[in-house]
Design a protein around this motif. Structure first.
Motif, PDB file in Angstrom:
ATOM      1  N   GLY A 176      77.797 -50.691  45.225  1.00 48.99           N
ATOM      2  CA  GLY A 176      76.374 -50.401  45.164  1.00 48.99           C
ATOM      3  C   GLY A 176      76.016 -48.954  44.924  1.00 48.99           C
ATOM      4  N   HIS A 177      76.917 -48.187  44.317  1.00 49.93           N
ATOM      5  CA  HIS A 177      76.689 -46.755  44.157  1.00 49.93           C
ATOM      6  C   HIS A 177      76.243 -46.342  42.764  1.00 49.93           C
ATOM      7  N   VAL A 178      76.468 -47.182  41.759  1.00 48.60           N
ATOM      8  CA  VAL A 178      76.022 -46.906  40.395  1.00 48.60           C
ATOM      9  C   VAL A 178      75.413 -48.174  39.814  1.00 48.60           C
ATOM     10  N   GLN A 179      74.666 -48.011  38.734  1.00 52.45           N
ATOM     11  CA  GLN A 179      73.948 -49.160  38.157  1.00 52.45           C
ATOM     12  C   GLN A 179      74.657 -49.810  36.970  1.00 52.45           C
ATOM     13  N   PHE A 180      75.676 -49.149  36.399  1.00 50.07           N
ATOM     14  CA  PHE A 180      76.360 -49.761  35.264  1.00 50.07           C
ATOM     15  C   PHE A 180      77.745 -49.173  35.088  1.00 50.07           C
ATOM     16  N   VAL A 181      78.594 -49.942  34.401  1.00 48.03           N
ATOM     17  CA  VAL A 181      79.871 -49.448  33.894  1.00 48.03           C
ATOM     18  C   VAL A 181      80.024 -49.969  32.475  1.00 48.03           C
ATOM     19  N   ALA A 231      89.893 -48.863  38.311  1.00 48.35           N
ATOM     20  CA  ALA A 231      89.959 -49.391  39.674  1.00 48.35           C
ATOM     21  C   ALA A 231      88.860 -48.783  40.536  1.00 48.35           C
ATOM     22  N   HIS A 232      88.724 -47.470  40.494  1.00 49.46           N
ATOM     23  CA  HIS A 232      87.710 -46.824  41.323  1.00 49.46           C
ATOM     24  C   HIS A 232      86.321 -46.942  40.720  1.00 49.46           C
ATOM     25  N   GLU A 233      86.224 -47.059  39.420  1.00 48.76           N
ATOM     26  CA  GLU A 233      84.909 -47.271  38.811  1.00 48.76           C
ATOM     27  C   GLU A 233      84.357 -48.633  39.205  1.00 48.76           C
ATOM     28  N   TYR A 234      85.189 -49.670  39.193  1.00 43.90           N
ATOM     29  CA  TYR A 234      84.727 -50.984  39.622  1.00 43.90           C
ATOM     30  C   TYR A 234      84.407 -50.998  41.111  1.00 43.90           C
ATOM     31  N   MET A 261      68.976 -44.415  35.964  1.00 42.55           N
ATOM     32  CA  MET A 261      70.273 -45.067  36.161  1.00 42.55           C
ATOM     33  C   MET A 261      71.410 -44.051  36.219  1.00 42.55           C
ATOM     34  N   VAL A 262      72.374 -44.351  37.084  1.00 41.96           N
ATOM     35  CA  VAL A 262      73.622 -43.602  37.173  1.00 41.96           C
ATOM     36  C   VAL A 262      74.744 -44.586  36.880  1.00 41.96           C
ATOM     37  N   GLY A 263      75.718 -44.170  36.082  1.00 44.96           N
ATOM     38  CA  GLY A 263      76.765 -45.127  35.737  1.00 44.96           C
ATOM     39  C   GLY A 263      78.061 -44.482  35.329  1.00 44.96           C
ATOM     40  N   MET A 264      78.989 -45.348  34.939  1.00 41.67           N
ATOM     41  CA  MET A 264      80.314 -44.956  34.482  1.00 41.67           C
ATOM     42  C   MET A 264      80.478 -45.404  33.036  1.00 41.67           C
ATOM     43  N   ALA A 265      80.923 -44.506  32.184  1.00 38.12           N
ATOM     44  CA  ALA A 265      81.150 -44.842  30.784  1.00 38.12           C
ATOM     45  C   ALA A 265      82.455 -44.212  30.338  1.00 38.12           C
ATOM     46  N   SER A 266      83.386 -45.046  29.926  1.00 39.53           N
ATOM     47  CA  SER A 266      84.681 -44.562  29.448  1.00 39.53           C
ATOM     48  C   SER A 266      84.579 -44.339  27.946  1.00 39.53           C
ATOM     49  N   ALA A 267      84.312 -43.097  27.561  1.00 43.09           N
ATOM     50  CA  ALA A 267      84.031 -42.789  26.162  1.00 43.09           C
ATOM     51  C   ALA A 267      85.281 -42.570  25.328  1.00 43.09           C
ATOM     52  N   SER A 295      79.450 -40.645  34.215  1.00 44.14           N
ATOM     53  CA  SER A 295      80.725 -39.947  34.356  1.00 44.14           C
ATOM     54  C   SER A 295      81.848 -40.947  34.136  1.00 44.14           C
ATOM     55  N   SER A 296      83.073 -40.474  34.249  1.00 42.78           N
ATOM     56  CA  SER A 296      84.254 -41.331  34.171  1.00 42.78           C
ATOM     57  C   SER A 296      85.292 -40.787  35.139  1.00 42.78           C
TER      58      SER A 296
END
Length: 274
Positions: free
Chosen positions: A209-214, A200-203, A166-172, A194-195
């Motif tokens: 269809g470019h990442v599997q989770f946020v 706006a751009h993460e959603y 999985m590739v995703g976005m996580a705002s830590a 990454s973040s």
């Protein structure tokens, strides 16, 4: 669904605000045009405030019955946020999402708005001033990339993957204490995260269809209502960390979006944990 406001009018208004108040200030902010709010990295600029004033002024003409909930309006009057839960009709606006990027001269920021009707989000828009296009959704109608000439491209989330792929976005930045250590450690289980410092751009990236989770912990409605509706209309699954539905008035409880319910449960167990 019949909406209380034509969503295309709202979309055009976001574009007008970007062209009139945001883009002319990009990489041209002067001394005193950038200020900190809650912490040094929580910024507001003259562009945020001027764009929100324009949007609010125009909405008073085309949607006079709507409760206006803007990020900068709430900063000035925190009690305004509490009115969202009981509002029959509200418009929630983030005039510049990704203000840190905007103030740093990084071209990754957006303008977002959502329509809340009788306690649920019924429309969401994310406008990209640099690309001059929108991603939009109306409840039950799917999610679309809309280009200025009117071309509409239906959006769909990615296909599920195993956890380690999985590739995703996580705002830590808004996880703290033991939870921060646990989640950052558990994110080593995915292939990459990454973040963009810009929901706006993460959603947009997720719905396209470019990442599997946020993954987010801090929940302000202007940051997440539009994106969550767009993501779910593109086929994704969203819920707070305890599995409950994310609603417009929620400001805590975390938020996880995944390509499907099974992937959501896997991420909930493996990344968020106890």
């Amino acid at each position: 669904m019949t909406l209380p406001l034509d969503v295309t009018k709202l979309a055009d208004l976001l574009r007008l605000a970007a062209r009139s108040e945001i883009l002319p200030r990009f990489r041209r902010l002067g001394n005193g045009d950038v200020r900190s709010k809650s912490e040094p990295s929580d910024l507001v600029t003259e562009a945020d405030e001027a764009a929100e004033r324009l949007i609010r002024r125009e909405l008073e003409t085309i949607a006079p019955d709507a409760l206006f909930v803007g990020e900068e309006s709430v900063a000035a009057d925190p009690a305004l946020l509490g009115r969202l839960a009981d509002a029959e009709f509200a418009i929630v606006v983030d005039p510049v999402d990704g203000t840190f990027n905007f103030a740093s001269g990084i071209p990754a920021f957006g303008v977002m708005a959502s329509i809340v009707w009788k306690g649920e989000t019924v429309a969401g828009i994310i406008y990209d001033p640099m690309g001059d296009d929108w991603v939009m959704a109306e409840k039950g109608g799917g999610a679309f990339l809309i280009r200025p000439e009117g071309e509409a491209i239906r959006l769909s989330v990615a296909q599920p993957r195993p956890l380690d792929a999985m590739v995703g976005m996580a705002s830590a930045g808004y996880f703290f204490g033991d939870m921060r250590h646990r989640i950052l450690g558990n994110l080593a289980k995915v292939r990459f995260f990454s973040s963009y410092r810009c929901s706006a751009h993460e959603y947009r990236t997720f719905a396209g269809g470019h990442v599997q989770f946020v993954l987010y912990n801090k929940l302000m409605p202007w940051d997440h209502l539009a994106g969550t509706l767009i993501a779910t209309e593109a086929g994704g699954y969203a819920a707070r960390f305890d599995g409950s539905a994310y609603l417009p008035h929620h400001v805590d409880g975390g938020l996880l979006l995944a390509t499907d319910k099974e992937s959501w449960q896997m991420l909930r167990n493996e990344i968020i944990g106890a």
